[in-house]
Structure formats: C-alpha cells, structure tokens
Enzyme design. Structure first.
Site, PDB file in Angstrom:
ATOM      1  CB  CYS A  52      -0.908   0.042   1.230  1.00 21.34           C
ATOM      2  SG  CYS A  52      -1.769  -1.479   1.598  1.00 21.34           S
ATOM      3  CB  CYS A 125      -1.930   0.826   4.917  1.00 23.02           C
ATOM      4  SG  CYS A 125      -2.419  -0.880   5.276  1.00 23.02           S
ATOM      5  CG  ASP A 126      -7.108  -1.008   5.698  1.00 27.11           C
ATOM      6  OD1 ASP A 126      -6.832  -0.799   4.504  1.00 27.11           O
ATOM      7  OD2 ASP A 126      -7.623  -2.060   6.096  1.00 27.11           O
ATOM      8  CB  SER A 473     -10.860  -7.150   6.807  1.00 23.89           C
ATOM      9  OG  SER A 473     -10.563  -6.758   5.491  1.00 23.89           O
TER      10      SER A 473
END
Length: 567
Positions: A52, A125-126, A473
């Site tokens: 990512c 990333c998340d 997720s």
C-alpha cells in the site's frame, strides 16, 4: 511569496534570535529564498511493510517539486503505518487501530514542533487514511489529502481477484476443497504490485470518503498507485495547497457536518467497509462536533447501494477508475438529491461546481443508475438490541441472508476461534461469538478477516453468523456483526453470553438479541468479573487506558467523557 503566509513558520524563521534555527535550515540546503517562503509539511506513511505504501515517497517527491515551483518550501517527513493484511490473524493486529492514533499524533507533533504552515498528507494503508484526515482537522492548517492509490487487480484462471480470495482460499484448503497447488497459484496471482487492497475494503472506502468530504482533489481517489497519469495529480496538488494557504481555506471549513453526511452517502452507495462507522465519528470528534452511529444509520437507510464492488459484488477499485472515478458516484448521488452540493472542497469550489460537467458513463455496470440499484438502502446496517444497546455494525452488501437465529458458540479471543474453525468445531447454524477483542479489552479491536474468510472457505459463510466487539476487514462478507458496544471488557452484554444461548441477528429490522430475560442478564452480570488486562505496560496499555467506546469512534483522549467543543 507573501511573508504574511508564514503563519506558523515565522516562529522559527524570523528575527535575529532565530539565527541558530536558520543555520539548521542552511545545513539542509535551504537558502534565503526558501527560508523566506511558507513551509509546507509533506507527510507520508511510506514504508516497506506493505505494498500500500511503496510508492508514497516517490509521490511525495513529485508533489514537493510542484510546491517549490509554486512558491512554497516543502518539508517531507513520514509517520508509521501498520499493515492490516500482514498483521491479520495474530497478536500484531492489536497494533492496527492504535496506529491510527499514532499516525495522527506523530503528524501533529511534527507540524507543531517545526511550525509548518500547511500540510499535504499522503496515505496508503487502512488506518493511515483516517489518521491523516483526523490530524488535518485537529490542526486546522490549510491541508490537502492524497490517497496513494489502489493495487491493480490480480488474476487467477482468467478472473480478477484480490487478497480477499487468498484469505478465503485458506479456509477452502483446510476443508480439502482445493489443493496445495491451487492455494499457491491464488497466493501468487492476487497482488501484482504496489497499491492498496483492490476491493471496496477499508483503504478504498476511506479514499472515497476523502473525496466525498472535500479534502481530496476531485478524481484523485480511484487512480491506481502505478498509473503514470498520477503525475498530473501531483502537479495539481502542489499548486492547490499553495492556493489553499493564500485563501486561508482550512479543513474545518471543508469537512463540515454536511460534508460528513456526503461522505457517509458514498460509503452506503459503494457497500463500503464497516470501519468507516468507526472512523467517521473519530474524525468528527477532531472537527469539534458529534457524528453518531444514529446519524450514520439514518443516512444508510436513505441511500441506495448502487456501486457493484468486491467483497459483496463483482468489481475492483480499478474498475471505478476505468469508468470515471469517484466523481461519477458523487454525480449520481447529487442528481438524485442525496448530496449536499453546496459544500466547499479543496478546489475552492463547491461539490456541485466540481461535478457540473461529469457525465454518467454508458455501457458499464460498475456504477449503476439508482433505478437499478442492488438495494434500496446502503450496504452497511446498524443493529441494536439487548446484546448491543449502544449499537453494532454489519456489512449487508451482497449478503443474501439477513436473518439468522441459532445457538451461541462463545470464544474469549480470536485465536481460539480460528483454531476451532480450522478443526471444524463450528457447525452450520452456529452464532460464533468472539469477545474481549474491543478497544479496551483487546486492546486495539482486532479485525477478524482470518476467521470470517475461513468460515467462507469452508462453505459455512451463509450458514453461520458471527458477532464480536472487535472489528472486521472491509473484505469480510456475510452476516458478520462487529463493533458490539458496550464491549465485553467493560461488562457489556456480550460478556454474559454462554454456549447454547439463542441469539437472533435481524439485519432487516436492525436488531441483535439474545433470548434471555432482563432478570437473567442482571443475575449473570452480578457474577461477571473483568479479566486481567492483556498488556500492563507499553503503548497498548497506554491506549487501553485512554480509549473510548467503538460507538464514539474509539478515540483516545483524557477528556473523552466531556462534550467536545463546538467549532
């Protein structure tokens, strides 16, 4: 460049007493010209922990060149970023949500400590996406956000796949449904290069949020990480941040309550990650107002789900880019009267002005007309009942079964649950309960993709349900209920469940209940004792002592119990 734009950096640049500070700048190659210009922080979450983030430093370099060309002095720095994918399924996942706070805190410290005048935040990333937007709201310096970009679709047997298929293949392999060779082929084909996970998982969901909320430049959120046309966006961002500084347009001017409603619409329309229900209230807290699960629920119930994306649907984020990007989705919402078109954005124009020339793409079914929506309501539902008085969340996008009633199979933690599934101890009809995984109890509110994907891989995804005070997720699918609040560690009803208790989850009515009387629950509560904390020192112990409920975004502050000030 007007020196009056050095709102913050004049503190470290101006006057005879700052000669030592200027000496440090000169050591880094800055001259009189650069020192006299506004200092622009360029924060990334670049690292080699996950695909990512691999391109973020290079993207920052390109943006820095544009900032310099437009009269600013860029100063690059990095924050951490924990890979949800690599942290998944073990103790490392307890670091994930905590990293959101560390990212916001570390960027804040760099910006305050070095007195930068404006901020460009680049995240991949998340948790890095909401973390970066949270600090923009906290600081309220002129800011612009850029998503590092999605990964290109993987391939297996001629079909587009994502890392979701790899997690599910693990379950299928354990059930003897696929061979070692097939698992290896899926593993090797899923992730072809740099970029964030390709479905409408958390990173792509929050990228859509960034654009819908107005802090990202229109059209920037669906670009693949490796697309060479991103260079045009880098040029635009360098120019735009300098314009935002000159015009004194700040994040709280852009990310208003109405803009949060726009962001929630796009989560609903795309069947986005349940993590958005955690991140939006946390961002609103930094903005100085409340944005509750009830606010989110109301919007979800009013918004059709019309963008056909994995994990519930067929397509990847690259396909959204291919048909015109997030502006196409926003234009559909605007034309349906479901978007506040008067919200200000980083362009200096309103959302409606940004979208006025967007045309709906024909001959595609990634983004459907609202008249052909997959569902009349959004892809995420809020559930309440005697098992979750403060609310829980479930992603219903692509979920064919919305009601489940069955016996509880209770586990105190994720690892024992995963082992039980791999040992085929979970049967059709069960309601799997994973507790003591909440913000305080975990601590860190782990995601459960390894568990939910294993259930699907074994063929139990449609025949079981799952509930947890942890998270999921964005790649999770099925009747999997997360964010159960109050969490078990503070004595929430989920802590009182026993094996065999009959639990009903009804995502049509929005309820989650256990078939026990109030008196029985009260009796069990008198016998319940809080377990010892899992960590007694270090960052996770510090986090557990400060974090609040998932209902409020799991934010960390010593003043959590007080009302935030209205800005």
């Amino acid at each position: 460049m007007d020196k009056n734009l050095k709102h913050q950096s004049k503190t470290v640049c101006d006057g005879p007493e700052r000669a030592p500070h200027r000496a440090f700048f000169r050591a880094m190659g800055l001259g009189d010209k650069e020192i006299s210009q506004p200092f622009i922080g360029v924060a990334t979450t670049w690292n080699e922990a996950t695909p990512c983030n691999l391109t973020l430093h290079d993207q920052a370099e390109a943006i820095k060149k544009s900032i310099s060309k437009n009269g600013g002095t860029p100063r690059e720095f990095t924050a951490i970023s924990v890979s949800d994918g690599i942290a998944m399924g073990h103790e490392g996942m307890k670091s994930s949500l905590v990293s959101r706070e560390v990212i916001a805190d570390s960027v804040e410290l760099m910006m305050r400590g070095h007195c930068y005048d404006a901020l460009v935040g680049i995240a991949g990333c998340d948790k890095s996406l909401p973390g970066m937007m949270m600090v923009m709201l906290r600081l309220n310096h002129p800011s612009i956000f850029l998503y590092g970009g999605t990964i290109m679709p993987g391939k297996h047997n001629g079909q587009d796949i994502t890392v979701q298929e790899v997690y599910e293949a693990v379950g299928a392999h354990s059930a003897g449904k696929i061979s070692d060779e097939e698992l290896y082929a899926i593993e090797c084909g899923a992730c072809p290069g740099a970029g964030s996970c390709g479905g409408q998982f958390t990173a792509n969901t929050m990228a859509c949020v960034a654009e819908a909320i107005g802090i990202a430049y229109p059209g920037s959120s669906a670009f693949p990480a490796i697309d060479p046309l991103r260079a045009n966006m880098h040029e635009i961002l360098g120019k735009t941040i300098m314009t935002l500084l000159k015009e004194d347009i700040k994040p709280r001017d852009i990310m208003t309550k109405k803009a949060f409603e726009n962001a929630t619409r796009v989560v609903a329309a795309t069947g986005g990650s349940t993590n958005a229900v955690l991140h939006l209230p946390a961002m609103a807290y930094e903005a100085g107002f409340k944005f509750t699960v009830e606010d989110i629920e109301k919007i979800f119930n009013e918004t059709p789900y019309f963008v056909d994306l994995k994990p519930g649907g067929k397509y990847t984020a690259y396909d959204v880019h291919r048909v015109g990007g997030v502006p196409v989705i926003l234009k559909v919402l605007l034309d349906a009267g479901l978007l506040h078109g008067d919200c200000l954005t980083v362009t200096g124009k309103t959302m409606a002005e940004n979208l006025k020339d967007i045309k709906f793409p024909e001959n595609q079914d990634v983004v459907r007309p609202i008249s052909q929506a997959m569902s009349k309501t959004g892809g995420v539902k809020i559930l309440k009942g005697n098992l979750s008085p403060d609310g829980a969340v479930v992603k219903v996008a692509g979920c064919k079964k919305l009601i489940h009633r069955g016996p509880a199979k209770v586990f105190d933690g994720e690892q024992s649950t995963f082992e039980a599934i791999m040992n085929k101890e979970v049967k059709a009809g069960d309601v799997v309960v994973i507790r003591y995984e909440g913000p305080q109890g975990g601590p860190g509110m782990r995601e459960m993709l390894s568990v939910t994907a294993a259930l699907y891989g074994q063929g139990l995804g449609a025949d079981c349900a799952l509930l947890t005070d942890g998270r999921f997720s964005g790649a999770t699918r099925g009747l999997m209920v997360g964010h159960v609040a109050p969490e078990a560690y503070v004595g929430g009803p989920i802590a009182l469940l026993q094996n065999g208790d009959i639990v009903e989850i009804n995502a049509e009515k929005g309820t989650i209940t256990v078939e026990l009387s109030d008196s029985e629950l009260k009796s069990r509560k008198t016998k319940w004792r809080r377990p010892e904390p899992n960590y007694k020192s270090g960052v996770l112990a510090k986090y557990a002592s400060l974090v609040g409920s998932a209902r409020d975004g799991a934010v960390t502050t010593a003043k959590f119990e007080k009302e935030p000030s209205i800005v």
